[in-house]
Design an enzyme around this catalytic site. Sequence first.
Site, PDB file in Angstrom:
ATOM      1  N   GLU A 138       0.795  -1.231   0.000  1.00  0.00           N
ATOM      2  CA  GLU A 138       0.000   0.000   0.000  1.00  0.00           C
ATOM      3  C   GLU A 138       0.820   1.270   0.000  1.00  0.00           C
ATOM      4  O   GLU A 138       0.469   2.255  -0.651  1.00  0.00           O
ATOM      5  CB  GLU A 138      -0.969   0.007   1.177  1.00  0.00           C
ATOM      6  CG  GLU A 138      -2.176  -0.898   0.990  1.00  0.00           C
ATOM      7  CD  GLU A 138      -1.896  -2.374   1.169  1.00  0.00           C
ATOM      8  OE1 GLU A 138      -0.787  -2.729   1.631  1.00  0.00           O
ATOM      9  OE2 GLU A 138      -2.777  -3.190   0.854  1.00  0.00           O
TER      10      GLU A 138
ATOM     11  N   HIS B  72     -10.662  -4.462   9.984  1.00  0.00           N
ATOM     12  CA  HIS B  72     -11.227  -4.303   8.641  1.00  0.00           C
ATOM     13  C   HIS B  72     -12.559  -3.569   8.649  1.00  0.00           C
ATOM     14  O   HIS B  72     -13.329  -3.693   7.707  1.00  0.00           O
ATOM     15  CB  HIS B  72     -11.445  -5.688   7.998  1.00  0.00           C
ATOM     16  CG  HIS B  72     -10.203  -6.310   7.467  1.00  0.00           C
ATOM     17  ND1 HIS B  72      -9.049  -6.418   8.200  1.00  0.00           N
ATOM     18  CD2 HIS B  72      -9.918  -6.851   6.257  1.00  0.00           C
ATOM     19  CE1 HIS B  72      -8.123  -7.031   7.475  1.00  0.00           C
ATOM     20  NE2 HIS B  72      -8.622  -7.296   6.298  1.00  0.00           N
TER      21      HIS B  72
HETATM   22  C1  LIG Z   1      -2.320  -4.581   4.208  1.00  0.00           C
HETATM   23  C2  LIG Z   1      -3.364  -5.425   3.587  1.00  0.00           C
HETATM   24  N1  LIG Z   1      -3.626  -5.317   2.262  1.00  0.00           N
HETATM   25  C3  LIG Z   1      -4.551  -6.086   1.659  1.00  0.00           C
HETATM   26  C4  LIG Z   1      -5.265  -7.003   2.380  1.00  0.00           C
HETATM   27  C5  LIG Z   1      -6.319  -7.897   1.696  1.00  0.00           C
HETATM   28  N2  LIG Z   1      -5.798  -9.289   1.633  1.00  0.00           N
HETATM   29  C6  LIG Z   1      -6.130 -10.185   2.579  1.00  0.00           C
HETATM   30  S1  LIG Z   1      -5.333 -11.633   2.335  1.00  0.00           S
HETATM   31  C7  LIG Z   1      -4.557 -11.081   0.955  1.00  0.00           C
HETATM   32  C8  LIG Z   1      -3.648 -11.990   0.184  1.00  0.00           C
HETATM   33  C9  LIG Z   1      -2.476 -12.456   0.994  1.00  0.00           C
HETATM   34  O1  LIG Z   1      -1.778 -13.457   0.279  1.00  0.00           O
HETATM   35  P1  LIG Z   1      -0.639 -14.314   0.953  1.00  0.00           P
HETATM   36  O2  LIG Z   1       0.238 -13.417   1.769  1.00  0.00           O
HETATM   37  O3  LIG Z   1       0.038 -15.091  -0.115  1.00  0.00           O
HETATM   38  O4  LIG Z   1      -1.361 -15.284   1.988  1.00  0.00           O
HETATM   39  P2  LIG Z   1      -2.370 -16.479   1.639  1.00  0.00           P
HETATM   40  O5  LIG Z   1      -3.758 -15.912   1.672  1.00  0.00           O
HETATM   41  O6  LIG Z   1      -1.992 -17.036   0.299  1.00  0.00           O
HETATM   42  O7  LIG Z   1      -2.191 -17.498   2.740  1.00  0.00           O
HETATM   43  C10 LIG Z   1      -4.909  -9.762   0.691  1.00  0.00           C
HETATM   44  C11 LIG Z   1      -4.425  -8.968  -0.454  1.00  0.00           C
HETATM   45  C12 LIG Z   1      -5.009  -7.079   3.780  1.00  0.00           C
HETATM   46  N3  LIG Z   1      -5.705  -7.903   4.565  1.00  0.00           N
HETATM   47  N4  LIG Z   1      -4.054  -6.301   4.329  1.00  0.00           N
END
Ligand SMILES: Cc1ncc(C[n+]2csc(CCOP(=O)(O)OP(=O)(O)O)c2C)c(N)n1
Lengths: 327, 327, 326, 326
Positions: free
Chosen positions: D62, D131
Site C-alpha cells: 500500500e 477491517h
Molecule cells: C495490508 C493489507 N492489504 C490487503 C489485504 C487484503 N488481503 C487479505 S489476504 C490477501 C492476500 C495475501 O496473500 P498471501 O500473503 O500469499 O497469503 P495467503 O492468503 O496465500 O495465505 C490480501 C491482499 C489485507 N488484509 N491487508
Amino acid sequence: MAKPNKDTLLEWYRQMTLIREFEERCYQLYEEKRITGVYLHLYSGHEAVAVGAMAHLTEKDHTITAYRDHAQALILGVDPRLLMAEMMGRKTGVSGGKGGSMHLASPEHNFWGGYAIVGGHLPLASGIAFEAQYNDTGAVVLSYVGDGATNNGYFHEALNFAGLWDLPVLWLIENNGYGMGTETERAAGNPRLHDRADSYGVKDFERVDGQNVLEVYDKLGKAYDHIRAGKGSALVEVITYRYRGHGVSDKQYDTLKQKELAEWKANQDPITILGVHLLSEYKTVNEEDLAGIREMNVKVVDEAVEFAENSPFPNTLEELYANVYVD
Amino acid sequence: MAKPNKDTLLEWYRQMTLIREFEERCYQLYEEKRITGVYLHLYSGHEAVAVGAMAHLTEKDHTITAYRDHAQALILGVDPRLLMAEMMGRKTGVSGGKGGSMHLASPEHNFWGGYAIVGGHLPLASGIAFEAQYNDTGAVVLSYVGDGATNNGYFHEALNFAGLWDLPVLWLIENNGYGMGTETERAAGNPRLHDRADSYGVKDFERVDGQNVLEVYDKLGKAYDHIRAGKGSALVEVITYRYRGHGVSDKQYDTLKQKELAEWKANQDPITILGVHLLSEYKTVNEEDLAGIREMNVKVVDEAVEFAENSPFPNTLEELYANVYVD
Amino acid sequence: MADKNLPMREALRLALQEEMRRDERVFIMGEEVGQWQGTHKVTRGFLEEFGEKRVRDTPIAEMGIGGLAVGAAMAGLRPVAEFMTINFAFLALDAIVNHAAKVRYFFDGKFKAPVVFRAATGWGDQATASHSHTPEVIFAHFPGLYVCSPSNSADAYGLLKTSIRDDNPVLFTESIGLYRFPGPVPDEPDYTLPIGKGDIKHEGSDVTLVSYGRAVSWCLKAAKELAKEGISAEVVDVRWLRPLDTELIFESFRKTNRAVIVEESHQFYSFGSEVAAQIQENCFDYMDAPIKRVTQHDVPVPFSKPLEDLTYPDHTDVIKAVKEIL
Amino acid sequence: MADKNLPMREALRLALQEEMRRDERVFIMGEEVGQWQGTHKVTRGFLEEFGEKRVRDTPIAEMGIGGLAVGAAMAGLRPVAEFMTINFAFLALDAIVNHAAKVRYFFDGKFKAPVVFRAATGWGDQATASHSHTPEVIFAHFPGLYVCSPSNSADAYGLLKTSIRDDNPVLFTESIGLYRFPGPVPDEPDYTLPIGKGDIKHEGSDVTLVSYGRAVSWCLKAAKELAKEGISAEVVDVRWLRPLDTELIFESFRKTNRAVIVEESHQFYSFGSEVAAQIQENCFDYMDAPIKRVTQHDVPVPFSKPLEDLTYPDHTDVIKAVKEIL
Ligand SMILES: Cc1ncc(C[n+]2csc(CCOP(=O)(O)OP(=O)(O)O)c2C)c(N)n1
Ligand SMILES: Cc1ncc(C[n+]2csc(CCOP(=O)(O)OP(=O)(O)O)c2C)c(N)n1
Ligand SMILES: [Mg+2]
Ligand SMILES: [Mg+2]
C-alpha cells in the site's frame, strides 16, 4: 560510453567545486544565522557521486532525491541565485520560500525535487518511471537512496515495483556510512546494501568508490546502458562520506568522528582526486586553471547570496494560501 | 533431530486429517450459513506445512500467523470446540466471539494468534522474539508468512530487525502460489522468495516441498537447529497449494484453476502422501487404522459443531465494551 | 520533598530513567536514542547507564518499530518506542491503531499491549510541511489507545510514569516547543497522574480556555493579559485526548458559560471540534455565546519564517477570540 | 436522455470505464483490480477492455501503491489507485497526506498530483476490528487533499468523474454497504458535480440531518418514518468531507434550528464533531436545541453478528436523537 575528455573533466571539476563552494557557504551562512531553520543537509564530500552519476543524463531523463538535494539542482543547472534564495526562504526561491533546503525542485530541468520523509520519494521515482514506460519516452529516472533509507518499507515496495514491472529507474544508493548517527552496520542486517537488488529482480551493479568521479562515471554508465537497453531497473551502491555531519545542526559527529573525517578529507577528497588526475593527465592543465575555476565559483555564490539577501520574504496570507490546491 | 517413528507419523496423520476435517466442515457450514461473515480462509492442502513445522516446537516456543490460522491452533492442541465456537461468533469461542476465524489465539499454548492485516503480525513476531532474547528464554518464534505478504513493507522491516539483532525467529514462507488472485510471479520482482533472506542477514534455508510432511520436518529441523544454536534468525520457503481458493467467498479460483487444483489433489495431496508412506513403511499399519483416525476426527468435529451451536452469542453492551482496555 | 526545577526535556528524561531503574522490563527503542543520545536528548546518557540491551538504536523503520514494540509488550516487556517526531509515526498508523489498540479486543482480553509510543510533536524552527504536524486527533479517533500530551515539566514527569506503568497502549506526544521550558518537578519517584483526568491550570470565571500540550502556554499567557483588563479566564488542560475529561470541561463551562478551544493543529475534524461539540450538547443551557476555536491556518506548513509565523496561532489570537464572545 | 438504473458498484464502474475511454492518461492500479475483476467488481471487465498496460494488478504494497501513484500523477498521468479497503490505506497515510497532499505546496505550485485514491469504506458482514473502519476524517484533517464519499449511484457516477478530471489529489471512498443498492444514473458521459458542494437529499423544515456516505441512507429512512409522525426532516448530504460545504449546512440549520449529525465512524474527533462545532459557532442565534450526534459505539468492531449489529447505528438511532431535541 564516451571516455571523458579534458573539457568534460574540467566541467566536472567546475561542478564539484561549485557544489563544495555552495555547501560550505551555506554552512557559514547558517552559523551566521543568515540561513535559518533546523534542516540543512550538505553534500560536501559526496560531490563525485552526483557529478559522475548525472554526467550520463540526457535532456529527457529525470532526477529525484531526498533532502540532501543541493548538488543535484546545481549540476542540472538550476540558477544558484534561486537556490540560495530558497535556503533563505525568500519569495524568489525555486520553491517560493515554501520548501527551503529540503525541497528544491525544477520541472524545466526534470528535477523532481528533494523530499524530507526518508524513503518517501522512492515510490515517487517508480511512478515517474512508470509514466516514462507508459508513454514509451525512453527516459531514465535517477533516484538517490540513502543507506539508512534502504531499511525502510518504502524502499522494499518501491524497488519491488521497479523490478516487477521493469521500470527504468536507476537506484543510486549513497552509502555515506551513516543514517544520522547510526552506522550502516548497526541499521542493516546485511550491510552489503547492493545485495538487496536481487530480491526485487533489480539488476545489481554492486559497489563503487564514490570519491573517484571517473569510477563513478564508469560504473554508472554500465547501469544506464542496462536500463536504456530495455532490460529494466538497476542498482548501484556508492561508498562515500559526509563532511558536515548529518546536517548543520549536527555538530557531535564532526567531533566524535574527527579522526575518521580527517582521514577521508586527507586521502579521499573527491575534488583533490580529480584535480590531481587533471594535472597529471593533461600537461595543458595547470594549478592556475583549477584555481581560476574555484574563484569563478566564489563569485557565482557571492552573487547568489547577494541576490537572495536582497530578495523579499513572502509574508501575506495570500502567499500563505497559494498553491495548497490547483484552482 | 530424531527421525519420526511410527507413532509420531500416526500422530501427524491424525493432525493433518483433523485439520482437513475441521476445514472442510467449516466450508460446509459456511455454505449452510451456519458460519457467517466474509472472511474464512481454509488450510486444506497446506496441512503438511504446519504439521511438519510445528512438530519441532517445544513448550516454550511461540507461534504467530496471519488469518489462515485454524491449523496452528488445532496442532497446538487448542480445544476444537472453542475454535468452532469462535467461527460462529459464540461467547464460548477462544476469542469470546470477538475475533472470528481470523483472530484465534491461546496464550496457554503460546499461540499468539492470527492477524488480518497482511504483514502486520511480522514485526509482532520480531517483538515476541525480542522478549525471548531479552530474557534469554531460549524460545524460538515460528512466524508464518504468505507469499503475498513478502512484498509488503512490514516484511522488510520485520526481517531486517530479526537479521540485525539475531532474533530467534523462524520465518516460514508459505508459498501457495497466490495472494488472493495474484500469482507469486505477478507480485514479486524475484519470485524465488527465499532469496530475500540474504538482504537481512537472515539465514536462507531455501525451498522445500510443502506437501511432503517428512521433507518439511527435515528442512525445518535444520532451521530450528540454526536458531537454537544461537546463530540468529532463519527463513524457509515452503511450496504448497490451497484447495479452497483464497477464502470461502472466493469461488472463482476453484473454477478458474480447476485443472491445476485437480492435479495438486491427485498427485500432491499431503494426507495421501503421508498415508501411502505409512502403509508402505509399516506392515503393522493398515488402511483400517487410518480410516479409524479419520472417523475419530469426524466425531471430534461433530462435537465441536454441536458445542458451538449450543453456545450463546454475546449480545450485551457490557460484552461489547469488555476488553477494549485493561481496567 | 522540595521540587526540582527542570526543563520538560529533563523532566521526561528523569521519569524515563527512574522507570527504567525501577523496572527491568522497561526498555527504550527508536532512531538515535542511544549513541546519538536522543534527537531531543530525552535519552541522554541512557546508553551509558543501561547498556545496549535496554537502549536500542533502530533502523529507520517506523512500521517495524511500532509492530516490534507491540509484540514485545504482548510478550511481557514494557517497551517505550520513540518516534523521532510524530510525523514519522504516520508510517506506524496501522501498527498503532490496528494492532496496539486492538490486540486486546480481537482476542477478548487474552493479551495486553503495555507499550508507550513517544513522539515529539508540533512545529517550529521551519521544519516544513511534512515535518510540522500536531496530529494527536487522528490517533485519538480510535478506541483501544490512550493519547496523552503534557503541557509542562511536572505533568510530563507524572504522565510519562503513568503511561509506562499502565497496562494499556499509550501514544505520548511531547511538544518540541516545550522541551526547553523549565518548571518545577516533584521530587517523588512514584509521582503519577490519573489517566483521563485533566487539570485546571489557571482558575477563572468569565471564560474557559480548553487546550492541551503547547497550546496551554498560549492560554496561560492570554489569561495573564486578560486579567490586566479585568477578564478572568479559566485554563483547562485536558492532558489526555483519549480518554477525554469532558466532566472537567463541562464543570468549568457551567461556571463561565463561554469557551475558546485552542490547539496547534488544523481546524477540521480536530480537538476543538470535539470539545465544542461536546460542550454544546451537554451544556446547552449554559451557553451565553458561541464556542470559538483557535487553530493553525488550514495550509501545510511553509518553510519561510514569516509565513511559518503567520501559519500558527499564539496568545494574541486567543485574546482576540475571547473578546469576540465577551 | 433517460436515466439508467444501476447499483452504485455499476455506476462507479461506468464512470471509471468512460473516463478511461475518454482519456488515455487515466489508468487503474491496485490489488486484484485486473484478473480478479476487482474485489468489489468495480473494475469487472477492465483488463479485457483496456489491457495490462492500463489495468495494473499490484503486489500487496500500500505505501508503494500510494507513492507510485503520486509520482505517476506528477509526471502527467491520471492514476486511479484502488485500495481494496480503506483500512489498508492506513499504510499509505504518509504517501497520501504527506506526499500527494503536499507536493504542490512544498514546491509552491511547480507540480500537481491529479491522483484519485479509491477505497471501499465502512463495515458490515463481520469483517472484524481491523477491517471495519470509516475513517475519512483522519485523512480530511489535512489540507492539500480532497475527500469525497458518495451516498448513491448518481452521485457516485458524477463525483468519481469529477475527482478523476480534477487536478488535485482526491481520496474517494465507497461505502461497501452501498455497492449493491440501485439508483438512477444520468445517461450523460460528462455528468460531473462541483467540488465541495453538498446536496439536499430530502427537504424538510423541523430538523436538519447532516451526514455522508451510507449514513445518508439512514437519514432518509428516518426522515420517511418521521414524516409519518408529522416531523419534517431535511437531509443534507455533504458529499465532500474536504472541502466541507458549511454554507449548505448553515442554510438548512437556519431554517430548521435543530440538527442531528449522523456517521458510521467513532465519535471522537470525527465528522459530527466538526459539523456541530461549525453550526454552534456560525448559527448560534438559530439554535433551539443542542445538536446531537449519532455514531458507532466507541469500541473496535467485534466479529460476532449480534455484537456487530449492536456496534452500529441505524435509522432508529437517528429517530431517537431527533425526538430528544424536538
Ligand atoms: C495490508 C493489507 N492489504 C490487503 C489485504 C487484503 N488481503 C487479505 S489476504 C490477501 C492476500 C495475501 O496473500 P498471501 O500473503 O500469499 O497469503 P495467503 O492468503 O496465500 O495465505 C490480501 C491482499 C489485507 N488484509 N491487508
Ligand atoms: C520516515 C522518517 N523517519 C525518520 C526521519 C528522520 N531522519 C531524517 S534523515 C535521517 C537519516 C537518513 O539517513 P540516510 O538514508 O543514510 O541518508 P543521509 O542523510 O546519510 O544522506 C533520519 C533518520 C525522517 N525524515 N523520515
Ligand atoms: Mg547515509
Ligand atoms: Mg499465498
